[in-house]
Scaffold this motif. Structure first.
Motif, PDB file in Angstrom:
ATOM      1  N   GLN A 295      36.905  34.142  27.364  1.00 46.75           N
ATOM      2  CA  GLN A 295      36.517  34.551  28.804  1.00 46.75           C
ATOM      3  C   GLN A 295      37.229  33.696  29.867  1.00 46.75           C
ATOM      4  N   ILE A 296      37.316  32.411  29.634  1.00 51.72           N
ATOM      5  CA  ILE A 296      38.036  31.560  30.604  1.00 51.72           C
ATOM      6  C   ILE A 296      39.519  31.886  30.779  1.00 51.72           C
ATOM      7  N   ALA A 297      40.018  32.353  29.509  1.00 51.42           N
ATOM      8  CA  ALA A 297      41.538  32.589  29.696  1.00 51.42           C
ATOM      9  C   ALA A 297      41.583  34.005  30.465  1.00 51.42           C
ATOM     10  N   GLY A 298      40.588  34.922  30.098  1.00 52.39           N
ATOM     11  CA  GLY A 298      40.634  36.053  30.859  1.00 52.39           C
ATOM     12  C   GLY A 298      40.654  36.221  32.334  1.00 52.39           C
ATOM     13  N   MET A 299      39.767  35.281  32.828  1.00 51.79           N
ATOM     14  CA  MET A 299      39.648  35.025  34.044  1.00 51.79           C
ATOM     15  C   MET A 299      40.839  34.636  34.667  1.00 51.79           C
ATOM     16  N   THR A 300      41.142  33.320  34.279  1.00 50.70           N
ATOM     17  CA  THR A 300      42.496  32.528  34.693  1.00 50.70           C
ATOM     18  C   THR A 300      43.746  33.638  34.661  1.00 50.70           C
ATOM     19  N   GLY A 301      43.671  34.340  33.559  1.00 42.04           N
ATOM     20  CA  GLY A 301      44.924  35.313  33.519  1.00 42.04           C
ATOM     21  C   GLY A 301      44.723  36.460  34.623  1.00 42.04           C
ATOM     22  N   ALA A 302      43.520  36.861  34.721  1.00 41.40           N
ATOM     23  CA  ALA A 302      43.316  37.976  35.896  1.00 41.40           C
ATOM     24  C   ALA A 302      43.789  37.393  37.271  1.00 41.40           C
ATOM     25  N   TYR A 303      43.451  36.240  37.488  1.00 47.23           N
ATOM     26  CA  TYR A 303      43.991  35.601  38.855  1.00 47.23           C
ATOM     27  C   TYR A 303      45.454  35.549  38.991  1.00 47.23           C
ATOM     28  N   GLY A 304      46.276  35.734  37.899  1.00 48.06           N
ATOM     29  CA  GLY A 304      47.421  35.772  38.076  1.00 48.06           C
ATOM     30  C   GLY A 304      47.711  37.035  38.677  1.00 48.06           C
ATOM     31  N   ASN A 305      47.277  38.111  38.008  1.00 48.58           N
ATOM     32  CA  ASN A 305      47.479  39.666  38.581  1.00 48.58           C
ATOM     33  C   ASN A 305      46.962  39.548  40.051  1.00 48.58           C
ATOM     34  N   VAL A 306      45.928  39.021  40.153  1.00 49.62           N
ATOM     35  CA  VAL A 306      45.305  39.007  41.701  1.00 49.62           C
ATOM     36  C   VAL A 306      46.319  38.399  42.579  1.00 49.62           C
ATOM     37  N   GLY A 307      47.042  37.396  42.241  1.00 49.46           N
ATOM     38  CA  GLY A 307      47.918  36.537  42.921  1.00 49.46           C
ATOM     39  C   GLY A 307      49.157  37.601  43.292  1.00 49.46           C
TER      40      GLY A 307
ATOM     41  N   ILE B 259      43.773  43.696  35.466  1.00 48.91           N
ATOM     42  CA  ILE B 259      42.891  42.724  36.136  1.00 48.91           C
ATOM     43  C   ILE B 259      41.712  42.635  35.559  1.00 48.91           C
ATOM     44  N   PRO B 260      40.940  43.931  35.507  1.00 47.54           N
ATOM     45  CA  PRO B 260      39.631  43.967  34.831  1.00 47.54           C
ATOM     46  C   PRO B 260      39.816  43.931  33.233  1.00 47.54           C
ATOM     47  N   ALA B 261      40.909  44.508  32.809  1.00 41.31           N
ATOM     48  CA  ALA B 261      41.258  44.392  31.279  1.00 41.31           C
ATOM     49  C   ALA B 261      41.215  42.844  30.510  1.00 41.31           C
ATOM     50  N   ARG B 262      41.686  42.053  31.420  1.00 41.97           N
ATOM     51  CA  ARG B 262      41.792  40.757  30.801  1.00 41.97           C
ATOM     52  C   ARG B 262      40.380  40.324  30.985  1.00 41.97           C
ATOM     53  N   ILE B 263      39.363  40.433  31.799  1.00 45.67           N
ATOM     54  CA  ILE B 263      38.180  40.186  31.677  1.00 45.67           C
ATOM     55  C   ILE B 263      37.415  40.638  30.434  1.00 45.67           C
ATOM     56  N   VAL B 264      37.592  41.866  30.361  1.00 46.49           N
ATOM     57  CA  VAL B 264      36.916  42.465  29.081  1.00 46.49           C
ATOM     58  C   VAL B 264      37.380  41.950  27.727  1.00 46.49           C
ATOM     59  N   ILE B 265      38.805  41.860  27.730  1.00 48.76           N
ATOM     60  CA  ILE B 265      39.413  41.660  26.393  1.00 48.76           C
ATOM     61  C   ILE B 265      39.059  40.187  26.249  1.00 48.76           C
ATOM     62  N   GLY B 266      38.962  39.355  27.029  1.00 50.99           N
ATOM     63  CA  GLY B 266      38.334  37.839  26.849  1.00 50.99           C
ATOM     64  C   GLY B 266      36.999  37.867  26.314  1.00 50.99           C
ATOM     65  N   MET B 267      36.092  38.663  26.811  1.00 54.20           N
ATOM     66  CA  MET B 267      34.747  38.878  26.261  1.00 54.20           C
ATOM     67  C   MET B 267      34.730  39.249  24.650  1.00 54.20           C
ATOM     68  N   LEU B 268      35.584  40.318  24.454  1.00 50.48           N
ATOM     69  CA  LEU B 268      35.609  40.974  23.317  1.00 50.48           C
ATOM     70  C   LEU B 268      36.282  39.786  22.061  1.00 50.48           C
ATOM     71  N   THR B 269      37.273  39.073  22.732  1.00 45.33           N
ATOM     72  CA  THR B 269      37.920  38.111  21.954  1.00 45.33           C
ATOM     73  C   THR B 269      36.833  37.049  21.315  1.00 45.33           C
ATOM     74  N   ASP B 270      36.180  36.426  22.499  1.00 46.70           N
ATOM     75  CA  ASP B 270      35.333  35.356  22.023  1.00 46.70           C
ATOM     76  C   ASP B 270      34.113  36.023  21.093  1.00 46.70           C
ATOM     77  N   LYS B 271      33.704  37.195  21.129  1.00 44.57           N
ATOM     78  CA  LYS B 271      32.626  37.909  20.401  1.00 44.57           C
ATOM     79  C   LYS B 271      32.981  38.292  18.944  1.00 44.57           C
ATOM     80  N   TYR B 272      34.389  38.991  18.934  1.00 45.31           N
ATOM     81  CA  TYR B 272      34.925  39.653  17.675  1.00 45.31           C
ATOM     82  C   TYR B 272      35.920  39.065  16.961  1.00 45.31           C
ATOM     83  N   GLY B 273      36.703  37.908  17.589  1.00 40.73           N
ATOM     84  CA  GLY B 273      37.547  37.146  17.130  1.00 40.73           C
ATOM     85  C   GLY B 273      39.031  37.680  17.635  1.00 40.73           C
TER      86      GLY B 273
END
Length: 488
Positions: A420-432, A65-79
């Motif tokens: 980041q959007i994909a990370g948050m949406t993906g995290a919601y799958g795990n929340v579900g 759950i937190p990993a998808r948020i963090v990885i989404g940010m890193l993807t946007d920043k570093y590619g």
């Protein structure tokens, strides 16, 4: 062949990137779910109690759950090229830790850390969106998600055979270690064979990292509200590990984690405010705005689609076994039919989204999802087994096609924030998944399926507020000029 068609037999240009990227995602899920088909052998080898086995299953999803948020940010920043390569390389380490574990604690640490590799899905969403135009994006993202997601099923099919080939009590260790080797080798291959964008294209990055940018005060408030369920899911996982659950954590440790989650939410909210302070004081021009409600609605839909898939895949073999008095092997094979549909369903959802429209496709699929789970709630021992399996496959089509349709929209909201959007949406799958599995522990199978159907109806109601992506989204080039990206 129409300009909208994809030549999947090609290994050039954007199709080459698609193939290389879904394979990276496939390997990340292959490693993430490497324990499931070997769980009995692992349990015997490490002398695990039933509660300890359940704990490993909980730990396997906790960090994602937190990993998808963090990885989404890193993807946007570093590619995505660098991020996916490092994720696979670093994710190989917990595979080795788990393979070498001699006791429950070591195995628990390995499983917990392996949850991080489950965030790989987010990275490819951004990569594919950089290479494919809007008219093909849903189909490409569906192929990426569906074929990559099959990594979990491939692990179930192949890893027991690998363990048997090596043989002995340590066969499972070699099988799991092999998944780490594959991830490590492919991290090097991926880094050396892809680029973040086609030649001559600009990779748009967020202005700041550490929190999602919004473009209005109402959007900022909604962002803070949508963060709450993710923290609640982590609190629920902590509760399961506390003395009230499987007693892996002492009461004082659980209390400290609860307090830490509250503090982390406050710090998270403060960081988001700092990032959006300027926007909240002086809203950007309309051309640069996006509506966060689009993200919130997609979060709810992925909660119902991927969240239910994760939950149902884990319980369906047991459901078939108990309902029809089947042996575990046969029940497992029948249950696998649900996950097997991913190969076709996700791409179909993306294809329909490209062809018929994003919103109408989601509406039809979410209604089908609700109907499918309503049908599954009626399954009992009087049903012919073939009819029960057909009902499960019918339901899974709408679930997984819905997932494909959700991620046909995600890249069309704000390009520089796609990770980041994909990370948050993906995290919601795990929340579900956490929510539904908790419900399952408290109610009957019939009520469990009805609860999923009810949440799908809620998702459909929210979907009525979603706006069909159309026109163009604006991003600022390094020289200050504005680039317009077509989303229709």
């Amino acid at each position: 062949m129409s300009s909208n068609a994809l030549n999947l037999l090609s290994f050039r240009g954007k199709t080459r990137i698609l193939h290389l990227t879904w394979v990276a995602f496939f390997i990340s899920f292959y490693a993430w779910f490497n324990h499931a088909p070997l769980l009995m052998a692992i349990s015997e080898s490490l002398s695990l109690a039933p509660d300890q086995v359940k704990t490993l299953l909980i730990l396997n999803v906790a960090l994602t759950i937190p990993a998808r948020i963090v990885i989404g940010m890193l993807t946007d920043k570093y590619g995505p090229r660098l991020t996916f390569s490092l994720l696979l390389a670093v994710g190989s380490i917990p595979c080795f830790i788990f393979a070498l574990a001699d006791n429950f604690v070591q195995a628990a640490i390995g499983r917990f850390l392996l949850g991080f590799i489950g965030a790989g899905f987010v990275v490819g969403i951004r990569m594919v969106s950089e290479w494919f135009p809007a008219r093909q994006l849903g189909t490409a993202e569906g192929i990426y998600g569906g074929w990559g997601n099959f990594g979990s099923a491939a692990a179930a099919i192949t890893l027991p055979t690998v363990a048997l080939i090596f043989g002995g009590d340590d066969g499972w260790r070699y099988a799991i270690g092999l998944t780490g080797v594959i991830a490590l080798v492919y991290s090097v291959i991926y880094y050396n064979t892809v680029t973040d964008t086609p030649k001559g294209s600009t990779y748009f990055k967020p202005k700041k990292i550490g929190g999602m940018e919004v473009t209005g005060k109402g959007d900022f408030a909604l962002l803070l509200v949508m963060k709450l369920p993710m923290y609640a899911a982590l609190a629920l996982l902590t509760w399961k590990l506390s003395p009230a659950g499987v007693s892996l954590l002492p009461g004082i440790a659980a209390a400290i984690i609860y307090a830490g989650l509250v503090l982390l939410y406050i710090l998270d909210a403060r960081k988001c405010y700092d990032i959006n302070r300027e926007v909240l004081q002086t809203p950007p021009e309309p051309i640069h705005r996006y509506k966060f409600k689009q993200v919130a609605i997609l979060n709810l839909l992925y909660f119902a689609t991927f969240g239910s898939e994760l939950a149902v895949v884990s319980m369906l073999p047991l459901f078939f076994s108990e309902t029809f008095t089947l042996d575990p092997v046969k029940a497992g094979l029948l249950g696998s039919a649900y996950a097997f549909m991913n190969l076709v369903s996700r791409p179909t959802g993306g294809l329909f989204s490209d062809k018929y429209g994003r919103k109408i496709t989601l509406q039809i699929l979410v209604l089908g999802l609700a109907a499918g789970y309503l049908l599954m709630s009626q399954i009992n021992s009087a049903w012919p087994i073939y009819l029960a399996v057909a009902a499960a496959m019918f339901c899974s089509f709408f679930v997984q096609a819905g997932e494909g349709a959700v991620f046909a929209v995600v890249p069309l909201i704000k390009r520089r924030l796609t990770g980041q959007i994909a990370g948050m949406t993906g995290a919601y799958g795990n929340v579900g998944a956490v929510f539904y599995l908790t419900v399952l522990s408290l109610v009957s199978y019939e009520v469990f399926f009805l609860v999923i159907a009810a949440t799908a109806v809620v998702g459909f109601a929210a979907l009525l507020l979603m706006e069909e992506p159309q026109g163009q989204i604006a991003e600022t080039l390094p020289d200050g000029s504005v680039s317009l990206i077509n989303v229709t």
